[in-house]
Scaffold this motif. Structure first.
Motif, PDB file in Angstrom:
ATOM      1  N   GLN A  93       0.847  -1.189   0.000  1.00 55.67           N
ATOM      2  CA  GLN A  93       0.000   0.000   0.000  1.00 55.67           C
ATOM      3  C   GLN A  93       0.892   1.252   0.000  1.00 55.67           C
ATOM      4  OE1 GLN A  93      -3.307  -0.475  -0.216  1.00 55.67           O
ATOM      5  NE2 GLN A  93      -2.904  -2.693  -0.130  1.00 55.67           N
ATOM      6  N   GLU A  94       0.279   2.409  -0.142  1.00 59.46           N
ATOM      7  CA  GLU A  94       1.062   3.639  -0.044  1.00 59.46           C
ATOM      8  C   GLU A  94       1.467   3.853   1.413  1.00 59.46           C
ATOM      9  OE1 GLU A  94      -1.387   6.691  -1.718  1.00 59.46           O
ATOM     10  OE2 GLU A  94      -0.701   6.286  -3.757  1.00 59.46           O
ATOM     11  N   SER A 147       4.165   3.320  -2.506  1.00 62.13           N
ATOM     12  CA  SER A 147       4.183   1.896  -2.197  1.00 62.13           C
ATOM     13  C   SER A 147       5.620   1.399  -2.318  1.00 62.13           C
ATOM     14  CB  SER A 147       3.259   1.126  -3.145  1.00 62.13           C
ATOM     15  OG  SER A 147       3.706   1.278  -4.488  1.00 62.13           O
TER      16      SER A 147
END
Length: 213
Positions: A93-94, A147
Motif C-alpha cells: 500500500q502507499e 508503495s
C-alpha cells in the motif's frame, strides 16, 4: 578688444579643462562603483553558491526496510543511536512517512499507510504525538509516500526541507542523520538580490566629495 578675446579664450580653455576633469572624475567614480560592486557581487555569489549547495544537498534521515512483505524502519535519535521499529503496515500500500519542522529541525513523527488516518499512525517519537501549532517553534508538517517493494528505501531531506524517497542501490550501509536543520533559503536569496540591486546616489557623492572607495 584683444584683451576681451584673450579672456574669452582663457575662460573657454579653463571651462574645457574643467569639463574634461569632470568627465574624468565621473569616469573614475563609475569605475570605482563597478569595481566595488563586482567585488561585492563576488562575495555574494560565493555566499549564494554555498547556500545553494546547502539547499540541494541530500541527507538520509530514515531507512525503510521491506523483507518478506513486512515493513520496518531504521531511524537515528538525537543521541545518535539507531532504532529498528517494526510496523503493522502493508508495504504494497502507499506508505507515508510524516515529519514535522520544529525548532528549525526536521523530526520524524509517525508512519502510516493509505488506509490508516494519520491520527492512528504509528508514532515514532512520543514527544511529537501532539504538536502545539500555536508554538512559534512549530513551523509545519511534511510527508513523503509511495508503495514499497522488497528491499531498502531511503528517505532524504535537503536543506530547504524537501523530502525524497528512493530505493537504495546495493547492500551499501546508509549513514542516517538525526533531526537535520532546515533553513529558509528563499528569504536569504531575496535579501541578497535586494543588496545586489541597491546602488545609491549618496555612494556616488561620497566618492566625489570624500574620495571614498
Amino acid at each position: 578688444m584683444m584683451k576681451f578675446i584673450k579672456t574669452v579664450i582663457v575662460l573657454a580653455l579653463l571651462g574645457g579643462i574643467g569639463l574634461a576633469g569632470y568627465h574624468w572624475a565621473s569616469g573614475k567614480v563609475e569605475v570605482d562603483i563597478y569595481r566595488n560592486r563586482l567585488a561585492g557581487l563576488s562575495n555574494e555569489y560565493e555566499s549564494l553558491r554555498s547556500m545553494y549547495n546547502q539547499a540541494v544537498r541530500k541527507t538520509a534521515v530514515t531507512e525503510l526496510i521491506v523483507k518478506n512483505g513486512k515493513l520496518s524502519l531504521a531511524i537515528r535519535t538525537i543521541e545518535g543511536v539507531d532504532r529498528m521499529i517494526d510496523t503493522p503496515f502493508d508495504p504494497a500500500q502507499e506508505i507515508y512517512c510524516d515529519y514535522v519542522l520544529l525548532d528549525g529541525r526536521l523530526w520524524i513523527r509517525r508512519i502510516y499507510d493509505g488506509h490508516t488516518p494519520p491520527s492512528e499512525g504509528l508514532v515514532i517519537d512520543e514527544k511529537l504525538e501532539q504538536v502545539d501549532w500555536n508554538d512559534p517553534a512549530a513551523r509545519y508538517g511534511n510527508a513523503v509516500y509511495r508503495s514499497l517493494s522488497e528491499g531498502r528505501w531511503i528517505v532524504t531531506v535537503t536543506g530547504d526541507g524537501s523530502l525524497g524517497l528512493a530505493k537504495a542501490n546495493g547492500a551499501s550501509v546508509t549513514i542516517l542523520s538525526g533531526p537535520v536543520p532546515v533553513r529558509d533559503f528563499d528569504q536569504l536569496e531575496k535579501q541578497i538580490s535586494e543588496d545586489i540591486s541597491r546602488v545609491k546616489v549618496v555612494d556616488v557623492l561620497k566618492r566625489i566629495v570624500r574620495g571614498q572607495n
